[in-house]
Design a protein around this motif. Structure first.
Motif, PDB file in Angstrom:
ATOM      1  N   ALA A 169       0.828  -1.209   0.000  1.00  8.87           N
ATOM      2  CA  ALA A 169       0.000   0.000   0.000  1.00  8.87           C
ATOM      3  C   ALA A 169       0.862   1.258   0.000  1.00  8.87           C
ATOM      4  O   ALA A 169       0.476   2.278  -0.593  1.00  8.87           O
ATOM      5  CB  ALA A 169      -0.939   0.006   1.204  1.00  8.87           C
ATOM      6  N   TRP A 170       2.023   1.196   0.651  1.00 11.60           N
ATOM      7  CA  TRP A 170       2.904   2.364   0.660  1.00 11.60           C
ATOM      8  C   TRP A 170       3.425   2.651  -0.744  1.00 11.60           C
ATOM      9  O   TRP A 170       3.438   3.802  -1.192  1.00 11.60           O
ATOM     10  CB  TRP A 170       4.085   2.142   1.601  1.00 11.60           C
ATOM     11  CG  TRP A 170       3.728   2.005   3.042  1.00 11.60           C
ATOM     12  CD1 TRP A 170       2.471   1.956   3.593  1.00 11.60           C
ATOM     13  CD2 TRP A 170       4.648   1.900   4.130  1.00 11.60           C
ATOM     14  NE1 TRP A 170       2.559   1.809   4.953  1.00 11.60           N
ATOM     15  CE2 TRP A 170       3.877   1.782   5.317  1.00 11.60           C
ATOM     16  CE3 TRP A 170       6.037   1.888   4.229  1.00 11.60           C
ATOM     17  CZ2 TRP A 170       4.461   1.655   6.577  1.00 11.60           C
ATOM     18  CZ3 TRP A 170       6.627   1.765   5.473  1.00 11.60           C
ATOM     19  CH2 TRP A 170       5.851   1.650   6.631  1.00 11.60           C
ATOM     20  N   ALA A 171       3.873   1.614  -1.434  1.00 10.95           N
ATOM     21  CA  ALA A 171       4.394   1.790  -2.788  1.00 10.95           C
ATOM     22  C   ALA A 171       3.288   2.240  -3.746  1.00 10.95           C
ATOM     23  O   ALA A 171       3.497   3.119  -4.587  1.00 10.95           O
ATOM     24  CB  ALA A 171       5.027   0.491  -3.277  1.00 10.95           C
ATOM     25  N   ARG A 172       2.117   1.652  -3.623  1.00  8.03           N
ATOM     26  CA  ARG A 172       1.003   1.997  -4.511  1.00  8.03           C
ATOM     27  C   ARG A 172       0.590   3.458  -4.315  1.00  8.03           C
ATOM     28  O   ARG A 172       0.247   4.148  -5.280  1.00  8.03           O
ATOM     29  CB  ARG A 172      -0.171   1.056  -4.245  1.00  8.03           C
ATOM     30  CG  ARG A 172      -1.373   1.264  -5.169  1.00  8.03           C
ATOM     31  CD  ARG A 172      -1.013   0.948  -6.609  1.00  8.03           C
ATOM     32  NE  ARG A 172      -2.110   1.195  -7.499  1.00  8.03           N
ATOM     33  CZ  ARG A 172      -3.035   0.292  -7.858  1.00  8.03           C
ATOM     34  NH1 ARG A 172      -2.954  -0.953  -7.363  1.00  8.03           N
ATOM     35  NH2 ARG A 172      -4.001   0.593  -8.682  1.00  8.03           N
ATOM     36  N   ARG A 173       0.660   3.942  -3.098  1.00  9.11           N
ATOM     37  CA  ARG A 173       0.266   5.320  -2.809  1.00  9.11           C
ATOM     38  C   ARG A 173       1.186   6.312  -3.516  1.00  9.11           C
ATOM     39  O   ARG A 173       0.750   7.412  -3.889  1.00  9.11           O
ATOM     40  CB  ARG A 173       0.285   5.541  -1.299  1.00  9.11           C
ATOM     41  CG  ARG A 173      -0.403   6.807  -0.820  1.00  9.11           C
ATOM     42  CD  ARG A 173      -0.365   6.873   0.700  1.00  9.11           C
ATOM     43  NE  ARG A 173      -0.878   5.638   1.307  1.00  9.11           N
ATOM     44  CZ  ARG A 173      -0.702   5.306   2.574  1.00  9.11           C
ATOM     45  NH1 ARG A 173      -0.005   6.108   3.381  1.00  9.11           N
ATOM     46  NH2 ARG A 173      -1.186   4.183   3.052  1.00  9.11           N
TER      47      ARG A 173
END
Length: 297
Positions: A169-173
């Motif tokens: 989720a951090w990378a996707r954000r």
């Protein structure tokens, strides 16, 4: 130093690859835009430049580590079963052999020892950290050798290790580079967790990935890398000056100069301040989170 700014490691890969890469990285360390660099100790430029780099970091402190190289270059050891015609394999074949559990592990261990020896011989001390060229240090089989060898060699004062995974989720954000982050995270799955269990300190967020294309501009890549959660954030980059030596040794050329131009610019300094971030050594970053919270995903 402004202690109100969040401490983030900004690390340049490939020191020692060529004189132009060394020049670029040293300039950025001096300007305070980089706080770490990993050295390719099998390349001649490492031996030629290590003394000058050591003098530089006495006045401009930075973490200096081993950029463990198992792809594309000449080995320091015989590398039997790994190198062919005096050259280490490309990353694709190495990945396939790693997941097939078909790597010559003794040869990899010997090459790691040779590169660590070359680091210590030129640096008069151990590396502050270890990471891998093209992230090969985190592949199955290789990551176990890395943790075993470093644990035995530096017992009581372990270097920190680069973790190439983070919560998806951090990378996707961040949007930029998230697909590449997902692929690398899958290939490196479990390596960060194993490193923590073995007693190593690791980063909890790995940033700076993109496709080395002119669009989006590198400024957007970097600004995206400064945003988001994490207590031990690592932003990696590949600045360099393209010279004939680099052209002979590596296919990554123009993106290095685009990164250098931005990182050396006033705009980069403004972006760091706007994000509330300063380039910092690893020990200045936040406390390591628990295994589950730091490395899920």
């Amino acid at each position: 130093m402004n202690d109100n700014l969040k401490a983030v490691v900004i690390c340049a890969d490939d020191y020692g690859l060529s004189m132009g890469v060394c020049d670029a990285i040293e300039t950025l360390i001096e300007r305070g835009r980089l706080s770490a660099t990993g050295a390719m100790t099998g390349l001649p430029s490492w031996r030629h430049r290590a003394e000058g780099l050591r003098a530089l970091v006495r006045t401009h402190p930075a973490d200096i580590g081993l950029h463990f190289t198992l792809t594309g270059q000449s080995p320091l050891s015989p590398a039997r079963g790994l190198a062919r015609d005096g050259k280490l394999p490309e990353i694709g074949p190495l990945i396939l052999r790693a997941f097939a559990r078909a790597l010559p592990l003794a040869a990899i261990r010997d090459e790691l020892r040779a590169q660590l020896d070359a680091f210590e011989d030129a640096w008069d001390g151990p590396p502050d950290f270890l990471d891998g060229h093209q992230h090969a240090h985190a592949l199955p089989g290789i990551c176990e050798i890395v943790t075993e060898e470093l644990s035995a060699r530096y017992a009581g004062r372990l270097p920190w290790l680069r973790n190439c995974t983070e919560p998806f989720a951090w990378a996707r954000r961040r949007r930029i580079g998230w697909r590449k982050a997902a692929i690398i995270g899958r290939l490196a799955a479990g390596a960060g967790t194993a490193a923590i269990r073995a007693g190593f300190a690791v980063n909890d967020s790995f940033r700076g990935l993109y496709d080395f294309t002119p669009e989006p501009p590198y400024r957007e890549v970097f600004r995206a890398a400064l945003a988001g959660p994490g207590t031990r954030i690592l932003v990696h980059c590949h600045p360099g000056i393209v010279d004939e030596e680099l052209r002979r040794l590596d296919p990554l050329l123009e993106p290095r100069e685009r990164e250098l131009d931005y990182l050396a610019s006033t705009a980069c300094g403004e972006d760091l301040l706007a994000a509330g971030i300063r380039a910092a050594r690893f020990h200045e970053t936040g406390a390591q989170e628990t295994e589950a919270s730091a490395l899920r995903g």
